[in-house]
Design an enzyme around this catalytic site. Structure first.
Site, PDB file in Angstrom:
ATOM      1  N   LYS A 121     -40.329  38.750  -5.998  1.00  0.00           N
ATOM      2  CA  LYS A 121     -41.165  39.952  -5.863  1.00  0.00           C
ATOM      3  C   LYS A 121     -41.803  40.324  -7.204  1.00  0.00           C
ATOM      4  O   LYS A 121     -42.999  40.612  -7.284  1.00  0.00           O
ATOM      5  CB  LYS A 121     -40.328  41.127  -5.343  1.00  0.00           C
ATOM      6  CG  LYS A 121     -41.175  42.377  -5.129  1.00  0.00           C
ATOM      7  CD  LYS A 121     -40.320  43.626  -5.122  1.00  0.00           C
ATOM      8  CE  LYS A 121     -41.168  44.811  -5.545  1.00  0.00           C
ATOM      9  NZ  LYS A 121     -40.395  45.949  -6.003  1.00  0.00           N
ATOM     10  N   ASP A 139     -42.168  45.384  -1.065  1.00  0.00           N
ATOM     11  CA  ASP A 139     -41.141  46.330  -1.498  1.00  0.00           C
ATOM     12  C   ASP A 139     -40.589  47.049  -0.266  1.00  0.00           C
ATOM     13  O   ASP A 139     -40.918  46.713   0.866  1.00  0.00           O
ATOM     14  CB  ASP A 139     -41.699  47.313  -2.535  1.00  0.00           C
ATOM     15  CG  ASP A 139     -42.597  48.364  -1.913  1.00  0.00           C
ATOM     16  OD1 ASP A 139     -43.070  48.168  -0.773  1.00  0.00           O
ATOM     17  OD2 ASP A 139     -42.826  49.398  -2.573  1.00  0.00           O
TER      18      ASP A 139
END
Length: 225
Positions: A121, A139
């Site tokens: 990420k 997220d």
């Protein structure tokens, strides 16, 4: 609406709501973005933006960062949580950037994900926001909304990312992932959610999610989204 119509509705609604998109984490270059994203794990962006000016006043590049000890870094970033791991990561990745990459943040998933405390990420955010490479970092907000909008089954963030990349055109990824984050914060939060203000979920939302909202009895799965 079929799935393609729902996708188009999401894109158009978010573009209308966010004609200009603020970047959540304050930074001035790829290195400061990398550090800010690393600090944001299990910490709010507001808190990170309060701490990074203090850290970057002492070290806003890898060469100055390694002049500090891990303990000194940890003391500054303590309010962000997980400070022992994050401080070691910041110190370690700064050394690697100097030793292996000439002090420059590499423009490569492979090299970014080799850095300590940098996962997929974080690498995706850097590739997207620092280098303009199409990416779709997922997220908690994106994970929650893709489930609420019945665009992903919510099993895990890896699956959510795959679904997002499959459904949305590549040319909108970099703007869209930020728009969804802002929308999730403002209109479709995990707690204190008012469905009447959440036009996207109200229009295209997963039936079970909407039913649970009105029944006031969120299922175990919905509580996690």
């Amino acid at each position: 609406m079929n799935k393609q119509e729902r996708v188009t509705f999401v894109i158009n609604t978010l573009k209308e709501l966010y004609p200009t998109i603020p970047v959540p984490l304050d930074h001035k270059d790829p290195y400061t973005l990398l550090i800010a994203v690393l600090l944001s794990a299990q910490c709010t962006d507001v808190r990170v933006n309060q701490i990074t000016p203090i850290l970057f006043a002492k070290a806003d590049n890898p060469y100055d960062m390694i002049k500090m000890s891990v303990e000194e870094i940890q003391e500054i970033i303590r309010p962000c949580g997980l400070s022992p791991m994050k401080a070691k990561g910041i110190y370690g990745l700064s050394h690697i950037l100097i030793d292996k990459h000439g002090g420059v943040v590499p423009q490569s998933y492979e090299y970014l994900e080799e850095l300590p405390a940098v996962g997929h990420k974080t690498a995706s955010v850097v590739m997207s926001q620092a280098f303009g490479v199409p990416a779709f970092p997922v997220d908690t907000h994106i994970h929650r909304l893709m489930y609420r909008w019945n665009l992903s089954n919510g099993k895990n963030v890896t699956q959510t990312e795959k679904d997002a990349k499959r459904l949305f055109p590549e040319e909108v990824w970099n703007d869209l992932h930020l728009e969804i984050i802002w929308y999730g914060r403002e209109y479709s939060p995990a707690r204190g959610w008012d469905l009447d203000k959440d036009i996207i979920t109200k229009t295209i939302g997963r039936k079970s999610v909407i039913d649970e909202y009105y029944n006031g009895q969120p299922s175990k799965k919905q509580k996690n989204h």
